[in-house]
Scaffold this motif. Structure first.
Motif, PDB file in Angstrom:
ATOM      1  N   ASP A 130       7.650 -18.419  39.283  1.00  0.00           N
ATOM      2  CA  ASP A 130       7.017 -18.739  38.002  1.00  0.00           C
ATOM      3  C   ASP A 130       7.218 -20.237  37.792  1.00  0.00           C
ATOM      4  N   SER A 145      -0.985 -15.123  35.994  1.00  0.00           N
ATOM      5  CA  SER A 145       0.034 -15.087  34.939  1.00  0.00           C
ATOM      6  C   SER A 145      -0.543 -14.270  33.803  1.00  0.00           C
ATOM      7  N   GLY A 197       1.551 -19.590  38.957  1.00  0.00           N
ATOM      8  CA  GLY A 197       2.761 -19.421  39.762  1.00  0.00           C
ATOM      9  C   GLY A 197       2.424 -19.653  41.214  1.00  0.00           C
ATOM     10  N   ARG A 207       4.426 -14.002  32.437  1.00  0.00           N
ATOM     11  CA  ARG A 207       5.020 -13.604  33.713  1.00  0.00           C
ATOM     12  C   ARG A 207       4.046 -13.901  34.839  1.00  0.00           C
ATOM     13  N   SER A 208       4.580 -14.200  36.004  1.00  0.00           N
ATOM     14  CA  SER A 208       3.752 -14.382  37.194  1.00  0.00           C
ATOM     15  C   SER A 208       3.667 -13.036  37.908  1.00  0.00           C
TER      16      SER A 208
END
Length: 151
Positions: A62, A129, A47, A69-70
């Motif tokens: 992201d 991430s 990200g 997920r970032s």
């Protein structure tokens, strides 16, 4: 004589046009006095993130539809305490769970002050991430050191 006047007029017009572009153009939108942006690599798999010193906020994006997920992890350092165990005075995380190509803003209130003519406080940050709120990091990108208040 007419050729000289024409060339002089053309030179003045070109110089004026170049000056107008140089004065009115800006590398970033919404910039102004006190605005400083410190960013990671913008298209990293983990990200991308930027720290904005004018309002102590981070933007976290992201970049990929990979189901991860970032996560932005930051530390606030006090240069007056550099070289001591108390150098890092705060830590935090910001999670982007919105998905690919979505950006969130995380606002903080960092202390301000000067030391030797520049900002006393520094922000160290990185983006990782991960799978879920406490998953292991899969991708990583380091960020720059940002000055609080941009000075």
């Amino acid at each position: 004589m007419i050729l000289r006047r024409t060339l002089t007029t053309a030179a003045v017009l070109v110089t004026s046009a170049v000056s107008a572009v140089a004065v009115s153009g800006s590398a970033y939108a919404n910039t102004g006095p006190g605005y400083t942006e410190f960013c990671t690599q913008p298209f990293a798999k983990a990200g991308g993130a930027c720290f904005y010193s004018d309002n102590d906020s981070f933007k976290l994006t992201d970049n990929y539809a990979d189901g991860l997920r970032s996560v932005l992890r930051w530390e606030l350092g006090d240069r007056a305490k550099k070289g001591t165990p108390g150098y890092i005075i705060r830590r935090g995380e910001c999670h982007n769970t919105l998905g690919a190509n979505k950006t969130i803003v995380c606002d903080y209130d960092f202390p301000e002050g000067k030391l030797n003519g520049t900002s006393r406080y520094l922000v160290h940050f990185k983006v990782e991430s991960q799978d879920g709120p406490s998953g292991r990091p899969v991708y990583y990108v380091g960020g720059p050191i940002g000055y609080v208040s941009g000075r």
